[in-house]
Design an enzyme around this catalytic site. Structure first.
Site, short mmCIF file in Angstrom:
data_model
loop_
_atom_site.label_atom_id
_atom_site.label_comp_id
_atom_site.label_asym_id
_atom_site.label_seq_id
_atom_site.Cartn_x
_atom_site.Cartn_y
_atom_site.Cartn_z
N LEU A 188 46.48 49.50 43.10
CA LEU A 188 45.36 49.01 42.31
C LEU A 188 44.85 47.65 42.80
O LEU A 188 44.12 46.96 42.08
CB LEU A 188 45.78 48.88 40.84
CG LEU A 188 45.95 50.19 40.07
CD1 LEU A 188 46.56 49.93 38.70
CD2 LEU A 188 44.61 50.92 39.92
N SER A 189 45.20 47.25 44.01
CA SER A 189 44.83 45.91 44.48
C SER A 189 43.32 45.75 44.67
O SER A 189 42.81 44.63 44.68
CB SER A 189 45.54 45.59 45.79
OG SER A 189 45.03 46.38 46.85
N MET A 190 42.58 46.86 44.81
CA MET A 190 41.13 46.78 44.98
C MET A 190 40.38 47.30 43.75
O MET A 190 39.17 47.56 43.82
CB MET A 190 40.70 47.55 46.22
CG MET A 190 41.01 46.84 47.52
SD MET A 190 40.05 45.32 47.74
CE MET A 190 38.41 45.99 48.01
#
Length: 221
Positions: A68-70
């Site tokens: 979910l980093s982006m």
């Protein structure tokens, strides 16, 4: 025995209405698999694999989003195409580009159980060589200008600040859109341009998100 095999292939070919020569050279027809796999089938497979590899190495490759980093730009399970033509033949990476890359040595520790893992990251370039970068009160500041980032979820930057950093020559500064949950340059520093694999250009999964990955950079030159 080899002659018997060739005769058997020729007989089978004749019964199928196919000239024996179409199964390939005599030495190929003498092999055990020559009875059911023609030399020309193998040529086709080799050419197809070669072309696929060339496209992946030079033009583009598919990629899967594992984290979910982006988020919210990309969610877990999204799939995209990373093209390689732009940086090879047209221009250098610029602010706002979403890129895939291999992290610098030491950023990701290889484990005993998975020493050759495919550690490829996806982040957004927020600064290029010569730029200054800092984070203050939850806002990204590049070259002294507070950036407006429409792709950032409200309140995404909460837990950290970043003292001013100047991006060295041959490097870019990358950050995840989900700032509080991204392992990126604010932790391990600028990224060498040579580590960039390609630019995220098209999202093809899920179908509801089908479309071009647009560059977003509010910092005017």
């Amino acid at each position: 025995e080899g002659n018997d095999t060739q005769k058997g292939v020729a007989k089978q070919a004749e019964s199928d209405g196919i000239p024996a020569e179409d199964y390939g050279p005599g030495w190929w027809r003498a092999l055990p698999w020559g009875n059911f796999l023609s030399w020309y089938d193998v040529e086709t497979i080799v050419w197809a694999l070669g072309l696929s590899t060339a496209i992946r190495l030079v033009l583009a490759e598919p990629r899967y989003i594992p984290s979910l980093s982006m988020y919210p730009s990309f969610d877990i399970g999204d799939r995209l195409i990373a093209e390689k033509v732009t940086y090879r033949f047209q221009r250098a990476p610029i602010r706002g580009d979403v890129i895939i890359f291999t992290p610098s040595e030491g950023v990701v520790k290889k484990t005993y159980f998975n020493p050759f893992s495919d550690n490829v990251f996806i982040k957004r370039i927020v600064a290029t060589e010569g730029d200054t970068v800092e984070v203050s009160r939850g806002r990204l500041i590049v070259n002294g200008i507070v950036r407006e980032e429409p792709y950032i979820k409200d309140g995404a930057i909460k837990s950290y600040s970043l003292d001013k950093v100047t991006v060295p020559k041959g490097y870019v500064f990358v950050m995840g859109d989900n700032r509080d949950n991204s392992y990126d340059s604010h932790i391990w520093g600028p990224l060498p341009v040579k580590n960039i694999i390609g630019r995220a250009s098209w999202k093809y999964w899920p179908p509801s998100a089908w479309g071009e990955v647009t560059r977003a950079d509010s910092l005017k030159e």
